[in-house]
Design a protein around this motif. Structure first.
Motif, PDB file in Angstrom:
ATOM      1  N   GLU A   1       0.825  -1.209   0.000  1.00  0.00           N
ATOM      2  CA  GLU A   1       0.000   0.000   0.000  1.00  0.00           C
ATOM      3  C   GLU A   1       0.860   1.260   0.000  1.00  0.00           C
ATOM      4  O   GLU A   1       0.498   2.275  -0.618  1.00  0.00           O
ATOM      5  CB  GLU A   1      -0.950  -0.038   1.200  1.00  0.00           C
ATOM      6  N   ARG A   2       2.018   1.202   0.663  1.00  0.00           N
ATOM      7  CA  ARG A   2       2.946   2.342   0.601  1.00  0.00           C
ATOM      8  C   ARG A   2       3.482   2.511  -0.817  1.00  0.00           C
ATOM      9  O   ARG A   2       3.651   3.637  -1.306  1.00  0.00           O
ATOM     10  CB  ARG A   2       4.102   2.138   1.589  1.00  0.00           C
ATOM     11  N   ALA A   3       3.735   1.377  -1.492  1.00  0.00           N
ATOM     12  CA  ALA A   3       4.186   1.453  -2.884  1.00  0.00           C
ATOM     13  C   ALA A   3       3.104   2.065  -3.760  1.00  0.00           C
ATOM     14  O   ALA A   3       3.393   2.815  -4.700  1.00  0.00           O
ATOM     15  CB  ALA A   3       4.562   0.062  -3.396  1.00  0.00           C
ATOM     16  N   ALA A   4       1.842   1.778  -3.422  1.00  0.00           N
ATOM     17  CA  ALA A   4       0.740   2.389  -4.164  1.00  0.00           C
ATOM     18  C   ALA A   4       0.690   3.896  -3.918  1.00  0.00           C
ATOM     19  O   ALA A   4       0.476   4.685  -4.849  1.00  0.00           O
ATOM     20  CB  ALA A   4      -0.583   1.734  -3.760  1.00  0.00           C
ATOM     21  N   ASP A   5       0.916   4.299  -2.679  1.00  0.00           N
ATOM     22  CA  ASP A   5       0.954   5.734  -2.364  1.00  0.00           C
ATOM     23  C   ASP A   5       2.078   6.439  -3.130  1.00  0.00           C
ATOM     24  O   ASP A   5       1.956   7.609  -3.488  1.00  0.00           O
ATOM     25  CB  ASP A   5       1.153   5.948  -0.864  1.00  0.00           C
ATOM     26  N   ASP A   6       3.170   5.708  -3.389  1.00  0.00           N
ATOM     27  CA  ASP A   6       4.305   6.269  -4.111  1.00  0.00           C
ATOM     28  C   ASP A   6       4.130   6.189  -5.632  1.00  0.00           C
ATOM     29  O   ASP A   6       5.033   6.589  -6.378  1.00  0.00           O
ATOM     30  CB  ASP A   6       5.593   5.538  -3.731  1.00  0.00           C
ATOM     31  N   GLY A   7       2.996   5.646  -6.073  1.00  0.00           N
ATOM     32  CA  GLY A   7       2.728   5.564  -7.506  1.00  0.00           C
ATOM     33  C   GLY A   7       3.431   4.433  -8.216  1.00  0.00           C
ATOM     34  O   GLY A   7       3.548   4.443  -9.443  1.00  0.00           O
ATOM     35  N   LEU A   8       3.884   3.416  -7.468  1.00  0.00           N
ATOM     36  CA  LEU A   8       4.611   2.304  -8.082  1.00  0.00           C
ATOM     37  C   LEU A   8       3.713   1.116  -8.419  1.00  0.00           C
ATOM     38  O   LEU A   8       4.037   0.326  -9.309  1.00  0.00           O
ATOM     39  CB  LEU A   8       5.735   1.843  -7.159  1.00  0.00           C
ATOM     40  N   VAL A   9       2.614   0.972  -7.684  1.00  0.00           N
ATOM     41  CA  VAL A   9       1.624  -0.067  -7.983  1.00  0.00           C
ATOM     42  C   VAL A   9       0.241   0.546  -7.852  1.00  0.00           C
ATOM     43  O   VAL A   9       0.057   1.604  -7.243  1.00  0.00           O
ATOM     44  CB  VAL A   9       1.742  -1.294  -7.038  1.00  0.00           C
TER      45      VAL A   9
END
Length: 402
Positions: free
Chosen positions: A359-367
């Protein structure tokens, strides 16, 4: 022939065999010359001398497949992939013999995908006609680049236009599925060189493209040249830019990514054999140095063709080593592999800590989260390994880079 080997599969590994995708990988260890960037288990005629030959290799292959059926049963192969090395050095008749060895042991599923890798310089219209008649359904050609100076750095022997010509010959022979391999980021490669390669690929009308960033592998001639300062090491920023350039050109032409390094025109064009690896299927790897996996057990053959043939001549499976994958091992590999697929990483496979990292990766726009999966974004594909490391929090298992 009675099996005489200390290697056995536990009954737990055999449970469910045949209910999962099952493939056969055949490793052909022969090459006419050694490419400077390659660290595969391959040998030139000069390196082998009289210790091994295509004939002794084929005899060993037939024996290994016989012993394999004794061990796990005759399971019709959903996919067959003949790789190397340079399988096309066997010629059309040699590759027909290879496929017949599979047919007479495991057999083939009714809709089996049968692929062979080929070097453009060792193919011809007659070659493609022969292997098509033999039952091959898919051809993968090593193009690497359309620029002569790039091919020279890579120590590739084919001429720039030969790969495209070979792809067209394969299509004319009736192959619906033809892949061209590209390598990008070679020292001295310019944007215009890559653009010319992409234009050539699209002109060939293939339905599948694989594109890999150049990796300088320890022990190769290329690594020695980089270490001596004769060539610069690939630049990560350049590699990222080249990947984006490739993706944009292929997507515009109707080839969509389905794995970070692979693009296909439609679902039928995807490489089912490789999807079997990425989706956790079973496969038997035959040939020197080939790796196998069945039900959480992985093993690999001895590397040298002479030793391979010698052990099989004595009725012994040429297993060089094996490992039983733990639940943690299998989880790690599943996350690593499914993250790279367009279908994405299932949320259900993650524990709470891993899901929070995703979910942090999603916040960073990676997933992005889609239909119960975390799927890499365009930017995320450039940082796929980093995404996996963050999710698993086990950096020691994974290389750095995108």
């Amino acid at each position: 022939m009675a099996r005489m080997t200390s290697f056995e599969l536990p009954t737990t590994a055999l449970a469910g065999l045949g209910t999962r995708p099952f493939g056969i990988y055949i490793h052909v260890p022969f090459c006419a010359t050694r490419c400077g960037y390659c660290d595969f288990n391959t040998y030139t005629a000069g390196e082998l001398g009289s210790s091994a030959s295509p004939e002794s290799w084929l005899e060993g292959l037939r024996t290994e497949l016989d012993l394999a059926v004794e061990m796990i049963g005759s399971i019709p192969a959903d996919t067959v992939f003949v790789g190397g090395g340079t399988p096309s050095l066997l010629g059309g008749d040699g590759l027909a013999d290879v496929l017949q060895a599979v047919r007479s042991t495991f057999g083939l599923a009714a809709d089996a995908e049968v692929t062979t890798e080929s070097n453009p310089e060792s193919t011809s219209p007659a070659f493609f006609d022969r292997i098509r008649d033999a039952g091959y359904t898919r051809v993968s050609l090593g193009m690497q680049s359309a620029a002569q100076h790039v091919l020279k750095v890579l120590d590739r022997t084919h001429t720039p236009g030969r790969a495209v010509a070979a792809a067209i010959e394969a299509r004319d022979a009736g192959f619906d599925h033809v892949n061209l391999d590209l390598i990008y980021g070679t020292p001295g490669e310019r944007d215009t060189d890559l653009d010319a390669s992409l234009q050539a690929v699209l002109a060939a009308g293939v339905d599948h493209v694989s594109a890999y960033a150049l990796i300088v592998e320890d022990g190769t001639a290329l690594a020695r040249k980089v270490r001596r300062g004769e060539l610069p090491a690939p630049d990560d920023d350049v590699l990222a830019s080249r990947y984006e350039r490739i993706d944009q050109a292929l997507e515009k032409a109707g080839l969509r990514w389905y794995e970070v390094s692979n693009w296909a025109a439609d679902e039928d064009a995807r490489c089912r054999h490789n999807l079997g690896y990425w989706d956790g299927g079973d496969w038997w790897g035959a040939g020197p140095g080939a790796h196998s996996h069945v039900g959480g057990v992985r093993w690999w053959n001895v590397k040298h063709p002479a030793r391979y043939a010698e052990q099989l001549a004595g009725g012994v499976l040429p297993v060089g080593g094996s490992e039983q994958l733990s639940a943690a091992d299998r989880h790690l590999e599943r996350v690593m592999l499914t993250t790279r697929l367009r279908t994405g990483l299932p949320l259900a496979d993650l524990d709470s800590t891993e899901r929070a990292a995703a979910e942090r990766a999603a916040d960073d726009g990676l997933v992005q989260q889609t239909a119960g999966h975390f799927v890499l974004t365009d930017r995320g594909r450039l940082l796929a390994d980093a995404v996996v490391r963050d999710i698993l929090t086990v950096s020691e298992f994974l290389p750095s880079g995108g």
